[in-house]
Design a protein around this motif. Structure first.
Motif, PDB file in Angstrom:
ATOM      1  N   LYS A 159       0.516  -0.847  -0.335  1.00 33.41           N
ATOM      2  CA  LYS A 159      -0.007  -0.103   0.074  1.00 33.41           C
ATOM      3  C   LYS A 159       1.053   1.599  -0.028  1.00 33.41           C
ATOM      4  CE  LYS A 159      -3.789   0.132   2.038  1.00 33.41           C
ATOM      5  NZ  LYS A 159      -5.190   0.304   3.640  1.00 33.41           N
ATOM      6  N   THR A 160       1.716   1.009   0.846  1.00 37.11           N
ATOM      7  CA  THR A 160       3.030   2.386   1.202  1.00 37.11           C
ATOM      8  C   THR A 160       3.020   2.562  -0.868  1.00 37.11           C
ATOM      9  OG1 THR A 160       3.263   2.122   3.285  1.00 37.11           O
ATOM     10  CG2 THR A 160       5.118   3.020   2.114  1.00 37.11           C
ATOM     11  N   GLN A 161       3.893   1.382  -1.247  1.00 39.44           N
ATOM     12  CA  GLN A 161       4.338   1.616  -2.672  1.00 39.44           C
ATOM     13  C   GLN A 161       4.017   2.312  -3.421  1.00 39.44           C
ATOM     14  OE1 GLN A 161       6.592  -2.248  -4.234  1.00 39.44           O
ATOM     15  NE2 GLN A 161       6.802  -2.813  -2.309  1.00 39.44           N
ATOM     16  N   LEU A 162       2.353   2.034  -3.570  1.00 41.27           N
ATOM     17  CA  LEU A 162       1.380   2.085  -4.555  1.00 41.27           C
ATOM     18  C   LEU A 162       1.139   3.796  -4.341  1.00 41.27           C
ATOM     19  CD1 LEU A 162      -0.577   1.714  -6.988  1.00 41.27           C
ATOM     20  CD2 LEU A 162      -1.823   0.638  -4.670  1.00 41.27           C
ATOM     21  N   GLN A 163       0.758   4.232  -2.862  1.00 40.19           N
ATOM     22  CA  GLN A 163       0.921   5.244  -2.768  1.00 40.19           C
ATOM     23  C   GLN A 163       1.873   6.228  -3.397  1.00 40.19           C
ATOM     24  OE1 GLN A 163      -0.396   6.282   1.525  1.00 40.19           O
ATOM     25  NE2 GLN A 163       0.181   8.284   1.652  1.00 40.19           N
ATOM     26  N   GLU A 164       3.517   6.013  -2.643  1.00 37.66           N
ATOM     27  CA  GLU A 164       4.118   6.774  -3.586  1.00 37.66           C
ATOM     28  C   GLU A 164       3.913   6.924  -4.963  1.00 37.66           C
ATOM     29  OE1 GLU A 164       7.462   4.488  -1.644  1.00 37.66           O
ATOM     30  OE2 GLU A 164       7.338   5.328   0.070  1.00 37.66           O
ATOM     31  N   TRP A 165       3.899   5.514  -5.596  1.00 41.83           N
ATOM     32  CA  TRP A 165       3.894   5.687  -6.857  1.00 41.83           C
ATOM     33  C   TRP A 165       3.172   6.461  -7.141  1.00 41.83           C
ATOM     34  CZ3 TRP A 165       0.414   4.873 -11.252  1.00 41.83           C
ATOM     35  CH2 TRP A 165       0.672   4.818 -12.324  1.00 41.83           C
ATOM     36  N   ALA A 166       1.305   6.175  -6.994  1.00 45.58           N
ATOM     37  CA  ALA A 166       0.496   7.305  -7.344  1.00 45.58           C
ATOM     38  C   ALA A 166       1.045   8.677  -7.256  1.00 45.58           C
ATOM     39  CB  ALA A 166      -0.886   7.384  -6.173  1.00 45.58           C
ATOM     40  N   GLN A 167       1.614   9.135  -5.828  1.00 43.53           N
ATOM     41  CA  GLN A 167       2.242  10.538  -5.732  1.00 43.53           C
ATOM     42  C   GLN A 167       3.152  11.435  -6.984  1.00 43.53           C
ATOM     43  OE1 GLN A 167       2.996   9.770  -1.484  1.00 43.53           O
ATOM     44  NE2 GLN A 167       1.134  10.921  -0.741  1.00 43.53           N
ATOM     45  N   ALA A 168       3.818   9.312  -6.961  1.00 47.07           N
ATOM     46  CA  ALA A 168       5.207  10.456  -7.988  1.00 47.07           C
ATOM     47  C   ALA A 168       4.499  10.326  -9.615  1.00 47.07           C
ATOM     48  CB  ALA A 168       6.086   8.856  -8.538  1.00 47.07           C
ATOM     49  N   GLN A 169       3.373  10.807  -9.538  1.00 50.14           N
ATOM     50  CA  GLN A 169       2.533  10.405 -11.060  1.00 50.14           C
ATOM     51  C   GLN A 169       1.563  12.452 -10.713  1.00 50.14           C
ATOM     52  OE1 GLN A 169       3.661   8.614 -13.718  1.00 50.14           O
ATOM     53  NE2 GLN A 169       4.728   7.543 -11.938  1.00 50.14           N
ATOM     54  N   GLY A 170       1.740  12.448  -9.720  1.00 51.65           N
ATOM     55  CA  GLY A 170       0.936  13.547  -9.423  1.00 51.65           C
ATOM     56  C   GLY A 170      -0.919  12.704  -9.056  1.00 51.65           C
ATOM     57  N   MET A 171      -0.982  11.461  -8.355  1.00 52.58           N
ATOM     58  CA  MET A 171      -2.560  11.643  -8.269  1.00 52.58           C
ATOM     59  C   MET A 171      -2.388  11.607  -6.618  1.00 52.58           C
ATOM     60  SD  MET A 171      -2.511   8.664 -10.919  1.00 52.58           S
ATOM     61  CE  MET A 171      -2.419   8.129 -11.790  1.00 52.58           C
ATOM     62  N   PRO A 172      -3.467  11.618  -6.270  1.00 53.21           N
ATOM     63  CA  PRO A 172      -3.446  11.460  -4.821  1.00 53.21           C
ATOM     64  C   PRO A 172      -4.178   9.729  -4.416  1.00 53.21           C
ATOM     65  CG  PRO A 172      -6.182  11.498  -6.451  1.00 53.21           C
ATOM     66  CD  PRO A 172      -4.443  12.181  -7.077  1.00 53.21           C
ATOM     67  N   PRO A 173      -3.742   9.609  -3.544  1.00 50.74           N
ATOM     68  CA  PRO A 173      -3.165   7.923  -2.772  1.00 50.74           C
ATOM     69  C   PRO A 173      -5.038   7.675  -3.131  1.00 50.74           C
ATOM     70  CG  PRO A 173      -2.746   9.222  -1.224  1.00 50.74           C
ATOM     71  CD  PRO A 173      -3.877  10.746  -2.425  1.00 50.74           C
ATOM     72  N   PRO A 174      -4.693   6.955  -3.551  1.00 54.72           N
ATOM     73  CA  PRO A 174      -5.341   5.598  -4.252  1.00 54.72           C
ATOM     74  C   PRO A 174      -6.751   4.440  -3.427  1.00 54.72           C
ATOM     75  CG  PRO A 174      -3.778   4.132  -3.693  1.00 54.72           C
ATOM     76  CD  PRO A 174      -3.183   5.795  -3.854  1.00 54.72           C
ATOM     77  N   ASP A 175      -7.591   4.649  -3.720  1.00 50.83           N
ATOM     78  CA  ASP A 175      -9.438   3.959  -3.017  1.00 50.83           C
ATOM     79  C   ASP A 175      -8.962   2.595  -3.225  1.00 50.83           C
ATOM     80  OD1 ASP A 175      -9.583   7.159  -2.674  1.00 50.83           O
ATOM     81  OD2 ASP A 175     -10.544   6.479  -4.165  1.00 50.83           O
ATOM     82  N   TYR A 176      -9.352   2.193  -1.957  1.00 53.89           N
ATOM     83  CA  TYR A 176      -9.034   1.034  -1.485  1.00 53.89           C
ATOM     84  C   TYR A 176     -11.743   0.727  -1.034  1.00 53.89           C
ATOM     85  CZ  TYR A 176      -4.390   0.112  -1.225  1.00 53.89           C
ATOM     86  OH  TYR A 176      -3.530   0.529  -1.918  1.00 53.89           O
ATOM     87  N   VAL A 177     -11.596  -0.023  -2.206  1.00 52.58           N
ATOM     88  CA  VAL A 177     -13.375   0.124  -2.217  1.00 52.58           C
ATOM     89  C   VAL A 177     -13.967  -1.312  -2.200  1.00 52.58           C
ATOM     90  CG1 VAL A 177     -15.422   0.125  -3.529  1.00 52.58           C
ATOM     91  CG2 VAL A 177     -13.331   1.746  -4.633  1.00 52.58           C
ATOM     92  N   GLN A 178     -14.128  -1.623  -1.180  1.00 52.79           N
ATOM     93  CA  GLN A 178     -15.074  -3.004  -1.158  1.00 52.79           C
ATOM     94  C   GLN A 178     -16.194  -3.857  -1.587  1.00 52.79           C
ATOM     95  OE1 GLN A 178     -15.552  -3.925   3.831  1.00 52.79           O
ATOM     96  NE2 GLN A 178     -17.224  -4.874   2.275  1.00 52.79           N
ATOM     97  N   LEU A 179     -15.702  -4.398  -2.431  1.00 47.74           N
ATOM     98  CA  LEU A 179     -16.473  -4.758  -3.732  1.00 47.74           C
ATOM     99  C   LEU A 179     -17.578  -5.777  -2.881  1.00 47.74           C
ATOM    100  CD1 LEU A 179     -14.645  -5.524  -6.681  1.00 47.74           C
ATOM    101  CD2 LEU A 179     -15.698  -3.542  -6.058  1.00 47.74           C
TER     102      LEU A 179
END
Length: 232
Positions: A159-179
């Motif tokens: 989750k930390t890796q994905l958040q860091e990747w998103a921030q590096a792309q100028g995106m907000p942190p990812p959402d986690y959606v319970q399906l």
């Protein structure tokens, strides 16, 4: 107890021919179906956990002579944790041959991380008792080879890796959606998607904690992003 055709086929997938197949039968026997004449796999799980730990520690130690203890410890934890063991168990179809009682089977026991991880460790012990240390060590190294190759990345929280990747792309942190959430309260089964604001997402499901399934979804999305980069 002699193994059935399904267990014999599973042994072939393991790549080990058992001289004493009763060890494998016991490794695949959960406590919910055990009897006085059909022991469960808990003692084997205890032994297999130690064999796995030593094999992984040795492999990490030899693979990177410059790594400090502070670097080796999280790599070790990433490789021996229950989620990793359960993932490998699924890769070899272990859940399909687990011997479970009816109630455990009805509650989704074949999908539960804890049951799969414990059974895989018991299988490692079964190989050790059947053929010795080198055979068990070779099995662990073979099954864990892909995870060993990318352990430096896996050791970091997905989750930390994905958040860091998103921030590096100028995106907000990812959402986690319970399906969805199914199953009893003591063993909930979650289906969760990790979703970026640009629409890319990946989902994972599993029985256990919600956080562990979120981690799996984050890892799946990271793998998907890596595959995209490789193909372009």
């Amino acid at each position: 107890m002699k193994p059935g055709a399904d267990i014999a086929e599973f042994a072939q997938r393991l790549g080990h021919e058992f001289a004493r197949p009763e060890f494998l039968v016991r490794a695949l026997t959960h406590g919910s179906i055990a009897t006085t004449t059909r022991p469960d796999n808990q003692r084997l799980e205890f032994l297999g956990d130690r064999i796995l730990g030593l094999t992984v520690a040795e492999a990490l130690f030899l693979a990177d002579s410059n790594a400090s203890e502070g670097q080796l410890a999280p790599r070790y934890n990433a490789l021996v944790k229950g989620e990793t063991c359960a993932r490998i168990a699924r890769e070899i179809g272990l859940g399909e041959v687990l011997k479970l009682g009816r109630s455990e089977m009805m509650s989704g026991g074949r999908r539960k991380d804890a049951l799969l991880a414990d059974a895989l460790e018991a299988v490692i012990a079964a190989v050790y008792l059947d053929a010795g240390w080198e055979a068990a060590r070779a099995l662990v190294l073979r099954l864990w080879s892909g995870h060993l190759a990318r352990v430096a990345d896996d050791a970091r929280d997905a989750k930390t890796q994905l958040q860091e990747w998103a921030q590096a792309q100028g995106m907000p942190p990812p959402d986690y959606v319970q399906l969805s959430r199914t199953g009893p309260d003591h063993a909930p089964h979650f289906h969760i998607a990790a979703r970026l604001t640009d629409g890319r997402e990946a989902a994972a499901e599993g029985t256990g904690t919600k956080r562990s399934v979120e981690q799996a979804a984050a890892r799946a999305l990271l793998d998907s992003l890596a595959a995209e980069r490789t193909s372009t």
